[in-house]
Write a protein that holds these residues in place. Structure first.
Motif, PDB file in Angstrom:
ATOM      1  N   GLN A   1     -25.671  -8.949  19.440  1.00  0.00           N
ATOM      2  CA  GLN A   1     -24.852 -10.098  19.822  1.00  0.00           C
ATOM      3  C   GLN A   1     -23.947  -9.771  21.005  1.00  0.00           C
ATOM      4  O   GLN A   1     -23.721 -10.618  21.884  1.00  0.00           O
TER       5      GLN A   1
ATOM      6  N   VAL B   1     -26.136  -9.810  24.083  1.00  0.00           N
ATOM      7  CA  VAL B   1     -26.439 -11.198  24.453  1.00  0.00           C
ATOM      8  C   VAL B   1     -25.252 -11.831  25.167  1.00  0.00           C
ATOM      9  O   VAL B   1     -25.405 -12.521  26.182  1.00  0.00           O
ATOM     10  N   LYS B   2     -24.050 -11.566  24.670  1.00  0.00           N
ATOM     11  CA  LYS B   2     -22.842 -12.157  25.243  1.00  0.00           C
ATOM     12  C   LYS B   2     -22.576 -11.645  26.653  1.00  0.00           C
ATOM     13  O   LYS B   2     -22.213 -12.424  27.552  1.00  0.00           O
TER      14      LYS B   2
ATOM     15  N   LYS C   1     -26.859 -11.486  28.672  1.00  0.00           N
ATOM     16  CA  LYS C   1     -27.766 -12.628  28.597  1.00  0.00           C
ATOM     17  C   LYS C   1     -29.228 -12.247  28.898  1.00  0.00           C
ATOM     18  O   LYS C   1     -29.805 -12.680  29.907  1.00  0.00           O
TER      19      LYS C   1
ATOM     20  N   HIS D   1     -31.904 -13.264  27.706  1.00  0.00           N
ATOM     21  CA  HIS D   1     -32.831 -14.394  27.689  1.00  0.00           C
ATOM     22  C   HIS D   1     -33.027 -15.012  29.064  1.00  0.00           C
ATOM     23  O   HIS D   1     -33.947 -15.811  29.262  1.00  0.00           O
TER      24      HIS D   1
ATOM     25  N   LEU E   1     -31.658 -18.673  21.996  1.00  0.00           N
ATOM     26  CA  LEU E   1     -30.608 -18.344  22.956  1.00  0.00           C
ATOM     27  C   LEU E   1     -30.672 -19.283  24.157  1.00  0.00           C
ATOM     28  O   LEU E   1     -29.639 -19.729  24.668  1.00  0.00           O
ATOM     29  N   ARG E   2     -31.881 -19.567  24.612  1.00  0.00           N
ATOM     30  CA  ARG E   2     -32.047 -20.480  25.752  1.00  0.00           C
ATOM     31  C   ARG E   2     -31.614 -21.893  25.376  1.00  0.00           C
ATOM     32  O   ARG E   2     -31.017 -22.613  26.188  1.00  0.00           O
TER      33      ARG E   2
ATOM     34  N   GLN F   1     -29.277 -22.633  23.141  1.00  0.00           N
ATOM     35  CA  GLN F   1     -27.815 -22.616  23.122  1.00  0.00           C
ATOM     36  C   GLN F   1     -27.249 -22.660  24.542  1.00  0.00           C
ATOM     37  O   GLN F   1     -26.236 -23.314  24.798  1.00  0.00           O
ATOM     38  N   GLU F   2     -27.930 -21.972  25.470  1.00  0.00           N
ATOM     39  CA  GLU F   2     -27.508 -21.994  26.874  1.00  0.00           C
ATOM     40  C   GLU F   2     -27.599 -23.414  27.441  1.00  0.00           C
ATOM     41  O   GLU F   2     -26.711 -23.872  28.169  1.00  0.00           O
TER      42      GLU F   2
END
Length: 365
Positions: free
Chosen positions: A260, A263-264, A267, A269, A309-310, A312-313
């Motif tokens: 996580q 990812v934060k 990124k 993704h 993730l995409r 959420q983006e």
């Protein structure tokens, strides 16, 4: 040159200048598109107003306006920084304001040098520095495009008619202008003086092309493109037959926290070259351990994890009222492989298409 020819040339310069002003007005008042992208294009077009204005004033006045003529002759120092800024927007890696200012310093210094008639730097030295400047930026531009060729390929095949796709044409026009200027300054060093009117006409033609592309990037007309046939999406990876469970519940929790955090901050993704082994290496674990975390402990697959993730983006872009990005722009910026996969994932998650969701958000606010 007859008086009729002179009047026709005047009309040509007036048209070029007027179209530039109209394009600037559209960029200023329109809420569509990425604000940073529009500001970069706006700077480019404002600078391109100088050559046709200078050429027109040269035809109607016996003496040219010194500061406009100086600006028109020093624009070459601006083209490289603007080209790199556009490329970084295409690659979704925009530069900051400080970088803009630093890259504008050569233009500012040489503009003031000629404006104040300082004559500190001779013409051969200035042209040599200009050539180094031009070819350094061209080399850096090639490096950026080559390093991000996968993203560029995705943009040119799956996301045509986005604002980012049209920027490619602006980059091409800048490269052309820079190479033309190299030829002009080479001729000056040899004592040959190209026709002022011809050069101004070419500059005006380029300005008209740039203004047209800028308007296309803003309004993105569909007339130039046919609908892309849906491509078969890569199938989600099936849960592997794990030889053994390597992660305890505590180890899985810690690895999930690391994931996580990654990812934060990074990124992954949005990385065109992302894969399970690459993501595992970024975490410092094996592919088997990462698969176990996703498949067993998080009950998902690597493919679904990336698409979530995409998704959420994309929600962040849809919820933001600062920029009125098109759905295609949002899909590209969110990291989806194409618009079809974006629509599919969005429909599965919300039961609505992205357009319906965006309309709902607008009416509810």
């Amino acid at each position: 040159m007859t008086q009729t020819h002179i009047e026709l040339i005047k009309v040509w310069f007036i048209f070029s200048f007027s179209l530039g002003c109209w394009t600037c007005l559209n960029l200023l008042i329109s809420r569509r598109g990425d604000r940073q992208v529009k500001n970069t294009i706006l700077i480019f077009i404002i600078l391109l107003l100088a050559p046709p204005l200078n050429a027109y004033l040269g035809l109607v006045n016996s003496q040219p306006t010194h500061w406009i003529a100086t600006l028109a002759h020093k624009l070459t120092w601006c083209y490289g920084p603007i080209m790199v800024a556009l490329i970084r927007h295409i690659l979704l890696r925009p530069i900051g304001r400080l970088s803009y200012l630093l890259q504008a310093l050569p233009f500012a210094l040489f503009f003031m040098h000629d404006l104040l008639h300082l004559k500190i730097i001779s013409l051969p030295v200035m042209v040599t520095l200009l050539f180094v400047h031009i070819f350094s930026y061209l080399g850096y531009a090639i490096y950026l495009l080559k390093a991000e060729r996968l993203r560029l390929l995705k943009l040119t095949t799956q996301f045509k008619n986005t604002s980012y796709y049209w920027l490619i044409y602006l980059v091409g026009s800048l490269s052309f202008i820079m190479l033309v200027d190299v030829g002009v300054f080479t001729s000056l060093l040899r004592g040959q003086f190209p026709s002022f009117t011809a050069l101004a006409a070419i500059a005006s033609l380029v300005a008209i092309f740039v203004n047209t592309i800028a308007l296309f990037s803003l309004y993105q007309p569909d007339v130039f493109f046919h609908e892309i046939k849906p491509q078969e999406e890569p199938k989600p990876e099936t849960k592997p037959h794990l030889r053994s469970i390597e992660l305890s519940p505590e180890a899985a929790r810690q690895l999930d926290e690391q994931l996580q955090e990654l990812v934060k901050n990074h990124k992954p993704h949005l990385d065109e070259d992302i894969s399970l082994p690459k993501l595992a290496s970024l975490l410092g674990v094996t592919s088997h351990q990462l698969s176990e975390l996703l498949n067993i402990h998080k009950n998902t697959s690597f493919y679904d994890f990336l698409n979530d993730l995409r998704y959420q983006e994309s929600l962040n872009f849809l919820a933001t009222n600062e920029n009125e990005l098109t759905i295609a722009d949002i899909a590209y910026r969110s990291g989806f492989n194409n618009r079809n996969s974006f629509y599919k994932v969005f429909k599965e998650k919300t039961g609505l298409t992205p357009s319906q969701y965006k309309k709902y958000q607008t009416t509810s606010n």
